[in-house]
Write a protein that holds these residues in place. Structure first.
Motif, mmCIF file in Angstrom:
data_model
loop_
_atom_site.group_PDB
_atom_site.id
_atom_site.type_symbol
_atom_site.label_atom_id
_atom_site.label_comp_id
_atom_site.label_asym_id
_atom_site.label_seq_id
_atom_site.Cartn_x
_atom_site.Cartn_y
_atom_site.Cartn_z
ATOM 1 N N VAL A 259 70.088 37.379 60.142
ATOM 2 C CA VAL A 259 71.482 37.361 60.600
ATOM 3 C C VAL A 259 71.502 36.811 62.013
ATOM 4 O O VAL A 259 70.816 37.316 62.889
ATOM 5 N N ARG A 260 72.290 35.791 62.235
ATOM 6 C CA ARG A 260 72.274 35.131 63.538
ATOM 7 C C ARG A 260 73.706 34.899 64.001
ATOM 8 O O ARG A 260 74.537 34.392 63.255
ATOM 9 N N ARG A 261 73.957 35.262 65.261
ATOM 10 C CA ARG A 261 75.286 35.009 65.838
ATOM 11 C C ARG A 261 75.200 33.703 66.595
ATOM 12 O O ARG A 261 74.293 33.523 67.400
ATOM 13 N N ILE A 262 76.084 32.747 66.328
ATOM 14 C CA ILE A 262 75.949 31.447 66.990
ATOM 15 C C ILE A 262 77.137 31.147 67.897
ATOM 16 O O ILE A 262 78.266 31.539 67.629
ATOM 17 N N GLU A 263 76.843 30.471 68.980
ATOM 18 C CA GLU A 263 77.851 30.077 69.954
ATOM 19 C C GLU A 263 78.366 28.715 69.540
ATOM 20 O O GLU A 263 77.765 27.709 69.829
#
Lengths: 245, 323
Positions: free
Chosen positions: A94-98
């Motif tokens: 799970v990755r939060r991206i800008e």
């Protein structure tokens, strides 16, 4: 097998859910019917996780993922991110991206091998998609629309695209994605395919306004009928000989 | 069946409109903020029948240039159409919160409305490719459609939310024995629809109902439009005294708050004319704006006698055109 359902009187089930081969996300709704429909279909096979993203219920349109990973927008809260990491299987990253285009579900359409993205996506985001989701990324438009994530839905076995997609575009996309594609509608003539349905390799969930014709197109292009064990016997039945005189 | 209204030229007065064989009027109201309007009285003789129908198209004169400067003002030509199956999505969006947040057969209900082409009007833009629906108005006979799932669910909803003992008997009889004479008045429009459209819209509906009592092919259908009562389900803002007292500090309130704030102007008139009505709490969350902080969005069910409709039409004209 394709199932019809509603989220609180709305037929846009693809807005309030995200289905992949490894997990399913469902929005927190007023009644439990929505969540329990997913549970009854999928509980034995993959986890069904109730969540919100950025405090909203439109999770299907904000995140993008497949069996390898899940990408969430920058406005996802830390608690939501932690909840997702805890609830999803370990192999799902799970990755939060800008990314300034934060409605990732509208900008990215993917299966386990290929992803189609919005033409204006950052180069950095494209690299993260390729890395986290383990896919080959193509910048594309569908019937002239840049929101590829909204106007098509595809799995590893087939895909449904905007009804006004030309034959040439269909062929081109089909070659890129390496799956059969069909141009069609969902929810009684709606063109926003991904808002009205969510699909993986063996099952699909469509809005309850979907007509029988639309449903049969979905079942045939995504090859959902063959996913049932009983289907094999039915096919064979025609060639089985009961008695020989 | 000609349904589309006549073409509208800016320099010519609005031409008289055609009637369908059912002698139904399609009122064409051109409402634009910056376009010159016309005062026009049209007297029509319908093709086969021999009655005269007076059609009034009311507008405002305004001195303004033809330039379209987009300073937040939009020009729009609204037109009234019969309900068509194409309007499904637009009408469904408008009626999304008709029964609060109850999950019911809304699609079936919308299909019923669109199936009844003789009575009912949809307001759309002239020549709009998007086919956006701005307003829907119709009257459904509760007895004629009593076997439809959506109507049974609607009746069940109304009976469940009625907590006033003296009204529930009335409600039960209207939904049960008297259902053949009851018309469910469904009217919903987008929030910013110009109120000038409302009098012609309601006039069109009640005229269609009276024509249907003469023009429908079978006796049964003709009788189904001889409504004795109309049932209206709506929402409005009610002053919440406890909230008001809690919000008020020592400073005296200079404005006298109204007990009810009606979202739809016709609701005020219907409420006054109603035989009986009851309120019910809504479960959907409301956005609390500063002006409405003392008010609570409440549902209301009203029953209006058909005899009072002519008075309603007059009062609606006076309210919209007088103010």
């Amino acid at each position: 097998m394709a199932t019809r359902l509603q989220f609180e009187n709305s037929c846009d089930v693809g807005v309030f859910s995200k289905l992949t081969n490894a997990y399913c996300l469902a929005a927190i709704g007023g009644s439990e019917n929505f969540y329990s429909t997913f549970e009854s279909e999928l509980a034995d096979v993959i986890p069904v996780v109730k969540t919100s993203i950025a405090g909203t219920r439109i999770i299907g349109r904000l995140c993008a993922g497949n069996k390898n990973g899940l990408l969430v927008p920058h406005n996802t809260t830390d608690q939501e991110l932690q909840h997702l990491r805890n609830s999803l299987p370990d192999q799902v990253v799970v990755r939060r991206i800008e990314e300034k285009l934060s409605a990732l579900g509208n900008c990215i359409a993917c299966n386990d091998h290929v992803a189609l993205t919005h033409t204006d996506l950052d180069k950095e985001t494209e690299e993260i998609i390729a890395d986290v989701l383990g896919v080959e990324v193509f910048r594309q438009t569908i019937a002239g629309n840049i929101l590829v994530g909204s106007y098509c839905a595809f799995s590893n076995r087939g895909g449904l695209v905007h009804p006004h997609t030309s034959i040439e575009d269909l062929d081109e996309l089909s070659t890129l994605l390496q799956v059969p594609l069909v141009a069609g509608t969902i929810n009684r003539g709606s063109e926003v395919i991904a808002a009205g349905m969510t699909v993986n390799d063996w099952t699909a969930f469509c809005g309850s306004d979907t007509t029988a014709t639309e449903l049969s197109v979905i079942e045939s292009v995504f090859k959902l009928r063959e996913a049932q064990p009983s289907a094999i016997v039915d096919e064979m039945r025609k060639s089985l000989i009961d008695t020989c005189v | 069946m000609p349904r589309k209204p006549a073409r509208h030229h800016r320099l010519l007065p609005v031409r008289p409109l055609t009637f369908s064989p059912f002698a139904r009027s399609v009122a064409r109201v051109a409402t634009a903020y910056l376009v010159k309007h016309y005062m026009h009285n049209a007297v029509q003789q319908s093709a086969g029948d021999e009655f005269k129908e007076k059609l009034k198209i009311i507008g405002r004169h305004s001195e303004s240039s033809e330039d379209e400067e987009f300073d937040g003002v939009v020009q729009a030509d609204f037109a009234f159409f019969d309900p068509k199956p194409d309007d499904f999505h637009g009408v469904k969006t408008l009626l999304q919160s008709y029964l609060d947040n109850k999950q019911w057969d809304l699609s079936g209900f919308v299909d019923l409305i669109l199936g009844q082409t003789t009575v009912g009007t949809v307001v759309k833009l002239e020549d709009d490719e998007d086919n956006g629906v701005f307003s829907i108005i119709t009257a459904l006979n509760l007895g004629r459609y009593k076997d439809h799932k959506c109507i049974t669910e609607l009746k069940e909803f109304l009976l469940n939310i009625c907590h006033e003992k003296d009204k529930i008997g009335n409600l039960r009889s209207l939904l049960g024995d008297e259902a053949q004479k009851v018309g469910l008045l469904v009217s919903q429009c987008v929030v910013n629809l110009p109120p000038e459209l409302l009098p012609p819209l309601y006039d069109a509906l009640f005229d269609e109902i009276s024509w249907a009592t003469e023009d429908e092919p079978t006796e049964e259908l003709r009788n189904s439009f001889r409504f004795k009562f109309y049932l209206v389900v709506s929402k409005f803002y009610k002053l919440n005294l406890q909230q008001k007292n809690a919000n008020q500090k020592r400073s005296s309130s200079t404005d006298k708050d109204e007990a009810f704030l009606y979202i739809k102007p016709e609701d005020e008139i219907l409420h006054k004319l109603s035989m009986w009505s009851f309120l019910f709490p809504l479960q959907t969350q409301q956005v609390a704006t500063h002006e409405l902080k003392n008010y609570q969005l409440t549902g209301i069910v009203m029953a209006v006698k058909a005899e009072d409709i002519s008075s309603f039409r007059q009062q609606l004209h006076a309210l919209i055109n007088g103010s």
